[in-house]
Design a protein around this motif. Structure first.
Motif, PDB file in Angstrom:
ATOM      1  N   ASP A  57       0.816  -1.206   0.000  1.00  8.61           N
ATOM      2  CA  ASP A  57       0.000   0.000   0.000  1.00  8.61           C
ATOM      3  C   ASP A  57       0.856   1.266   0.000  1.00  8.61           C
ATOM      4  O   ASP A  57       0.364   2.362  -0.283  1.00  8.61           O
ATOM      5  N   ARG A  58       2.136   1.124   0.308  1.00  2.93           N
ATOM      6  CA  ARG A  58       3.061   2.255   0.286  1.00  2.93           C
ATOM      7  C   ARG A  58       3.937   2.238  -0.963  1.00  2.93           C
ATOM      8  O   ARG A  58       4.871   3.046  -1.088  1.00  2.93           O
ATOM      9  N   ALA A  59       3.637   1.356  -1.896  1.00  5.37           N
ATOM     10  CA  ALA A  59       4.542   1.097  -3.013  1.00  5.37           C
ATOM     11  C   ALA A  59       4.805   2.321  -3.886  1.00  5.37           C
ATOM     12  O   ALA A  59       5.903   2.486  -4.428  1.00  5.37           O
ATOM     13  N   GLU A  60       3.823   3.187  -4.050  1.00  7.73           N
ATOM     14  CA  GLU A  60       3.977   4.312  -4.969  1.00  7.73           C
ATOM     15  C   GLU A  60       4.692   5.508  -4.352  1.00  7.73           C
ATOM     16  O   GLU A  60       4.966   6.492  -5.040  1.00  7.73           O
ATOM     17  N   ALA A  61       5.005   5.464  -3.073  1.00  4.86           N
ATOM     18  CA  ALA A  61       5.691   6.579  -2.419  1.00  4.86           C
ATOM     19  C   ALA A  61       7.083   6.767  -3.028  1.00  4.86           C
ATOM     20  O   ALA A  61       7.863   5.826  -3.132  1.00  4.86           O
ATOM     21  N   LEU A  62       7.399   8.000  -3.432  1.00  6.27           N
ATOM     22  CA  LEU A  62       8.689   8.272  -4.050  1.00  6.27           C
ATOM     23  C   LEU A  62       9.796   8.295  -3.003  1.00  6.27           C
ATOM     24  O   LEU A  62       9.617   8.815  -1.900  1.00  6.27           O
ATOM     25  N   ILE A  63      10.942   7.748  -3.380  1.00  2.00           N
ATOM     26  CA  ILE A  63      12.109   7.797  -2.511  1.00  2.00           C
ATOM     27  C   ILE A  63      13.127   8.815  -3.013  1.00  2.00           C
ATOM     28  O   ILE A  63      14.135   9.067  -2.354  1.00  2.00           O
ATOM     29  N   SER A  64      12.868   9.400  -4.171  1.00  2.00           N
ATOM     30  CA  SER A  64      13.727  10.450  -4.713  1.00  2.00           C
ATOM     31  C   SER A  64      12.904  11.329  -5.640  1.00  2.00           C
ATOM     32  O   SER A  64      12.045  10.832  -6.379  1.00  2.00           O
ATOM     33  N   TYR A  65      13.161  12.627  -5.589  1.00  2.00           N
ATOM     34  CA  TYR A  65      12.472  13.580  -6.467  1.00  2.00           C
ATOM     35  C   TYR A  65      13.249  14.890  -6.454  1.00  2.00           C
ATOM     36  O   TYR A  65      14.039  15.170  -5.527  1.00  2.00           O
ATOM     37  N   LEU A  66      13.061  15.691  -7.480  1.00  3.91           N
ATOM     38  CA  LEU A  66      13.686  17.011  -7.517  1.00  3.91           C
ATOM     39  C   LEU A  66      13.079  17.881  -6.428  1.00  3.91           C
ATOM     40  O   LEU A  66      11.863  17.930  -6.268  1.00  3.91           O
ATOM     41  N   GLY A  67      13.929  18.565  -5.679  1.00  6.10           N
ATOM     42  CA  GLY A  67      13.466  19.400  -4.587  1.00  6.10           C
ATOM     43  C   GLY A  67      13.645  18.771  -3.225  1.00  6.10           C
ATOM     44  O   GLY A  67      13.449  19.443  -2.203  1.00  6.10           O
ATOM     45  N   ILE A  68      14.019  17.504  -3.188  1.00 10.03           N
ATOM     46  CA  ILE A  68      14.265  16.831  -1.916  1.00 10.03           C
ATOM     47  C   ILE A  68      15.458  17.497  -1.230  1.00 10.03           C
ATOM     48  O   ILE A  68      16.319  18.097  -1.881  1.00 10.03           O
ATOM     49  N   GLU A  69      15.532  17.412   0.072  1.00  9.62           N
ATOM     50  CA  GLU A  69      16.552  18.158   0.811  1.00  9.62           C
ATOM     51  C   GLU A  69      17.973  17.814   0.379  1.00  9.62           C
ATOM     52  O   GLU A  69      18.818  18.691   0.226  1.00  9.62           O
ATOM     53  N   ASN A  70      18.251  16.556   0.153  1.00  8.31           N
ATOM     54  CA  ASN A  70      19.604  16.149  -0.234  1.00  8.31           C
ATOM     55  C   ASN A  70      19.510  15.104  -1.335  1.00  8.31           C
ATOM     56  O   ASN A  70      19.513  13.906  -1.066  1.00  8.31           O
ATOM     57  N   LEU A  71      19.427  15.568  -2.563  1.00  7.49           N
ATOM     58  CA  LEU A  71      19.251  14.650  -3.690  1.00  7.49           C
ATOM     59  C   LEU A  71      20.517  13.823  -3.900  1.00  7.49           C
ATOM     60  O   LEU A  71      21.584  14.364  -4.160  1.00  7.49           O
ATOM     61  N   GLN A  72      20.375  12.522  -3.781  1.00  2.00           N
ATOM     62  CA  GLN A  72      21.494  11.614  -4.016  1.00  2.00           C
ATOM     63  C   GLN A  72      21.165  10.547  -5.049  1.00  2.00           C
ATOM     64  O   GLN A  72      22.047  10.061  -5.749  1.00  2.00           O
ATOM     65  N   LEU A  73      19.897  10.170  -5.141  1.00  2.00           N
ATOM     66  CA  LEU A  73      19.505   9.076  -6.024  1.00  2.00           C
ATOM     67  C   LEU A  73      19.057   9.629  -7.369  1.00  2.00           C
ATOM     68  O   LEU A  73      17.973  10.192  -7.505  1.00  2.00           O
ATOM     69  N   ILE A  74      19.932   9.505  -8.358  1.00  2.00           N
ATOM     70  CA  ILE A  74      19.667   9.930  -9.727  1.00  2.00           C
ATOM     71  C   ILE A  74      19.957   8.745 -10.642  1.00  2.00           C
ATOM     72  O   ILE A  74      20.997   8.092 -10.505  1.00  2.00           O
ATOM     73  N   ASP A  75      19.056   8.474 -11.557  1.00  2.00           N
ATOM     74  CA  ASP A  75      19.254   7.382 -12.505  1.00  2.00           C
ATOM     75  C   ASP A  75      19.764   7.961 -13.820  1.00  2.00           C
ATOM     76  O   ASP A  75      19.078   8.768 -14.445  1.00  2.00           O
ATOM     77  N   TYR A  76      20.959   7.583 -14.222  1.00  2.00           N
ATOM     78  CA  TYR A  76      21.473   8.013 -15.517  1.00  2.00           C
ATOM     79  C   TYR A  76      22.479   6.990 -16.022  1.00  2.00           C
ATOM     80  O   TYR A  76      23.018   6.197 -15.247  1.00  2.00           O
ATOM     81  N   ASN A  77      22.720   7.008 -17.325  1.00  2.00           N
ATOM     82  CA  ASN A  77      23.624   6.017 -17.903  1.00  2.00           C
ATOM     83  C   ASN A  77      25.022   6.592 -18.040  1.00  2.00           C
ATOM     84  O   ASN A  77      25.219   7.682 -18.572  1.00  2.00           O
ATOM     85  N   ASN A  78      25.991   5.868 -17.528  1.00  2.00           N
ATOM     86  CA  ASN A  78      27.387   6.288 -17.630  1.00  2.00           C
ATOM     87  C   ASN A  78      27.967   6.027 -19.017  1.00  2.00           C
ATOM     88  O   ASN A  78      28.948   6.657 -19.405  1.00  2.00           O
ATOM     89  N   GLU A  79      27.369   5.096 -19.744  1.00  2.00           N
ATOM     90  CA  GLU A  79      27.813   4.791 -21.092  1.00  2.00           C
ATOM     91  C   GLU A  79      26.661   4.997 -22.059  1.00  2.00           C
ATOM     92  O   GLU A  79      25.499   4.728 -21.736  1.00  2.00           O
ATOM     93  N   GLU A  80      26.976   5.461 -23.249  1.00  2.00           N
ATOM     94  CA  GLU A  80      25.956   5.735 -24.250  1.00  2.00           C
ATOM     95  C   GLU A  80      25.202   4.474 -24.638  1.00  2.00           C
ATOM     96  O   GLU A  80      25.732   3.367 -24.591  1.00  2.00           O
TER      97      GLU A  80
END
Length: 264
Positions: A174-197
């Motif tokens: 029931d808590r599954a949709e709660a975000l654990i990261s978003y823009l504006g969070i106090e200390n953004l650390q979790l970002i998903d991006y690709n290191n290789e093309e």
């Protein structure tokens, strides 16, 4: 170009991909999704954000994020280091939202998801925060290339690692949709991006969407539609029609933004 109102086909003879974007307010009182894009010779950037927060907060947050990304991109285009640019622009967008103050001096206290797609020639790079998604469609097969940053992802990782069992997973769902990261969070650390093309091919389609689409239309239905239409604007119209038909027997519709990039 930046906006949060309906936009369709975008054409630019110099771009390496065709682009179409559609955004609808759904059954909400306000459109809190924002999008933006910049197309240049040999490359292009597309940004989609889903704002979160009442009293216009979400709308402001998503708009700030898109503007920050576009301004940063225009300052460096053509982009020599896509990975670094995306990581730094994501962090700057988050700080812009976090530190934004209203006319009364109080902080905004809102947030936004983000998917930023940068295509250079046949090379794909991305950055994402939150639960808006990007997919690659190739040869009638699709794969989600971004990672949902919500509690469901945490639970799934624990289940796969044997740290919890199926019953414990279901009890927490029931808590599954709660975000654990978003823009504006106090200390953004979790970002998903690709290191290789990620190498692209002619005919590939990249589809970016806020949760207003995939939470009401099944993935398989979404990509059957996208795959069946050569014209990407027509595909967007068909997706909107499908979402409308689903909503008649479902909960109220959220804001929905979808961008389709067709690689030339």
């Amino acid at each position: 170009m930046q906006g949060n109102k309906d936009c369709q086909q975008v054409s630019d003879g110099s771009a390496v991909f065709d682009l179409a974007i559609s955004t609808v307010i759904g059954d909400r009182d306000e459109q809190q999704d924002s999008f933006g894009y910049e197309l240049s010779v040999g490359e292009g950037l597309v940004v989609v954000c889903d704002g979160m927060g009442g009293m216009n907060g979400g709308k402001i947050a998503s708009g700030l994020a898109v503007k920050e990304f576009l301004d940063d991109y225009k300052a460096v285009c053509p982009c020599e280091d896509a990975v670094t640019f995306l990581a730094e622009a994501t962090k700057k967008a988050s700080l812009k939202i976090r530190d934004y103050k209203l006319s009364n001096g109080e902080r905004l206290k809102a947030g936004s998801t983000l998917v930023a797609i940068l295509i250079q020639g046949r090379r794909l790079f991305w950055s994402s925060v939150g639960d808006s998604r990007a997919y690659l469609l190739r040869d009638s097969k699709y794969v989600q290339i971004t990672l949902d940053q919500n509690y469901k992802t945490v639970l799934s990782e624990k289940l796969d690692a044997g740290l919890i069992n199926e019953t414990e997973f279901d009890n927490e769902s029931d808590r599954a949709e709660a975000l654990i990261s978003y823009l504006g969070i106090e200390n953004l650390q979790l970002i998903d991006y690709n290191n290789e093309e990620l190498d692209l091919r002619n005919g590939d389609k990249i589809v970016v969407m806020t949760d207003g689409l995939y939470k009401i239309v099944d993935e398989a239905e979404i990509f059957a539609i996208v795959d069946n239409f050569n014209n990407i604007s027509e595909a967007l119209q068909a997706l909107e029609a499908k979402a409308m038909s689903k909503s008649r027997n479902s909960k109220n519709r959220d804001n929905m933004t979808v961008a389709i990039m067709a690689v030339k």
